[in-house]
Design an enzyme around this catalytic site. Structure first.
Site, PDB file in Angstrom:
ATOM      1  CB  SER A 236       2.561   4.173  11.463  1.00 11.63           C
ATOM      2  OG  SER A 236       1.179   4.391  11.370  1.00 11.63           O
ATOM      3  CG  ASP A 327       0.803   3.519   3.657  1.00  9.29           C
ATOM      4  OD1 ASP A 327      -0.151   2.882   4.147  1.00  9.29           O
ATOM      5  OD2 ASP A 327       1.543   4.256   4.340  1.00  9.29           O
ATOM      6  CG  HIS A 361       1.191   1.790   7.027  1.00  5.89           C
ATOM      7  ND1 HIS A 361       1.423   3.128   6.786  1.00  5.89           N
ATOM      8  CD2 HIS A 361       1.094   1.658   8.386  1.00  5.89           C
ATOM      9  CE1 HIS A 361       1.457   3.781   7.931  1.00  5.89           C
ATOM     10  NE2 HIS A 361       1.271   2.915   8.919  1.00  5.89           N
TER      11      HIS A 361
END
Length: 413
Positions: A236, A327, A361
């Protein structure tokens, strides 16, 4: 014969290791429900159920027998683990104390095919699987060196070992579980805090790359680290930070960016008293609320352009992009493709790509339960992460050993 549940090869293992669950002493072709449960450090309960049928000898092996229903179907040896579901919606399983206690997974077998809300009062048999985060001999060393705040994990043995800086998400604090698991596989790993930990600021406008340079130098100079270069991995926001480290810090010779951004997301990046990457903003009005009440923020991040991109073509080391194609946090696949396109335009081929369909994600080490949505530290609301349980969990099993192989190759030249 009494019914028994056994975990092979041992009831104790590392968290990222698979186990084989077997049941014996059942009646031939008996229908049973398998249940797994654990309680995390905050007291949150996670549970999973699956329906099975014993073979003609009254035995059941989850590595060979298919689940007929429940939280998953098909032959999934570790399905009871990755399908663990929190009692409180939108809760992620997080391990904070990696050194002194494991996570205990209670595995039970019940007669008949119950429902997800009802089972007989007493199981036919049960067993406990202890899943640890540090193997014997790994050292956990708190780090407070200069400005650097974090925890160093050193493998057992004489070494020196390849060194890796582990940079986590923007949530702040100091998650250590991924770094500790990596150290079990022969890497001296620095879990690096960079926001809202110890005396590090909770709120920032821009991040200072010199802080990360100081952490890299600390790791390089450690006697248990094999130099001259080190690796960096991040997910991330941590993903774009390690891309920046690989771009501007020549001693970072291998970088793994998992579902990261090709720009400096949300926060700008400064280096040598100069803004080298402006922060990529977001537009709150583009956030959508799903029927579940959870936010879908994928359209909220502003579009990248050449002026906002990290100049990734300047990276001399090797970069591994890891992408969850579903994601919902942001367009990870697009960002990786744009990064690779930019590198190709500059005649660079020092990259690899792992791209996983049906994957969201939050890619974690293997057997962490799938989490579709949880609290987002920047959006300050519950948001979708995307993916589906089976494909996401396959990706977690697949990427973890490939990352280790990538670092071994790049850092042992």
């Amino acid at each position: 014969m009494a019914v028994s549940v056994r975990v092979h090869p041992s009831p104790k293992c590392l968290f990222d290791e698979p186990v084989q669950v077997r049941v014996s002493g059942l009646s031939p072709l008996q229908q049973v429900t398998m249940k797994a449960s654990l309680t995390d450090e905050k007291g949150e309960a996670f549970r999973s159920f699956a329906f099975y049928r014993a073979d003609g000898q009254g035995e059941l092996d989850l590595s060979q027998s298919p689940s007929l229903g429940g939280h998953y179907t098909g032959t999934e040896p570790m399905g009871l683990f990755w399908s663990l579901t929190p009692g409180t919606p939108f809760t992620r399983l997080v391990k904070k104390d990696v050194a002194s206690s494991p996570l205990y997974v209670n595995i039970e077998v019940f007669d008949g095919h119950g429902t997800l809300g009802w089972l007989p009062e007493q199981p036919l048999a049960a067993s406990i699987n202890e899943r640890w985060f540090m193997k014997e001999g790994v050292r956990r060393i708190p780090v407070r060196e200069g400005r650097v705040r974090g925890t160093l994990f050193v493998p057992p043995g004489n070494g020196p070992f390849p060194g890796v800086v582990d940079v986590y998400t923007i949530q702040g604090g100091l998650p250590e579980y991924r770094a500790s698991l990596l150290a079990n596989h022969g890497f001296t790993t620095l879990a690096l805090a960079y926001r809202d930990y110890d005396d590090l600021p909770k709120y920032v406008m821009n991040f200072d790359l010199e802080y990360f340079e100081e952490a890299v130098n600390f790791l390089r100079q450690h006697p248990k680290v094999k130099g001259p270069g080190v690796g960096a991995m991040g997910i991330s926001k941590g993903g774009d930070l390690v891309l920046s480290m690989a771009t501007f810090l020549p001693d970072v010779v291998a970088a793994v960016a998992t579902n990261g951004c090709i720009a400096s997301a949300i926060f700008g990046l400064c280096f040598k008293n100069k803004l080298v990457c402006p922060g990529l903003g977001c537009t709150a009005s583009h956030i959508q609320i799903a029927d579940s009440g959870v936010a879908d923020i994928i359209k909220s991040t502003d579009e990248v352009n050449k002026d906002t991109m990290i100049p990734i073509e300047n990276a001399e080391g090797t970069i591994l992009f890891i992408v969850g194609e579903d994601d919902k946090n942001w367009k990870s696949k697009y960002y990786a493709e744009e990064a690779i396109k930019r590198m190709k335009e500059h005649g660079k081929d020092n990259y690899e790509l792992l791209s996983y369909p049906g994957t969201g994600h939050y890619l974690e080490p293997p057997y962490f339960p799938f989490c579709f949505a949880s609290y987002h530290a920047v959006a300050r609301t519950y948001t979708m992460w995307g993916g589906n349980a089976k494909e996401h969990s396959f990706a977690q099993e697949d990427w973890w050993p490939k990352v280790q192989a990538f670092f071994q190759k790049a850092l042992n030249k």
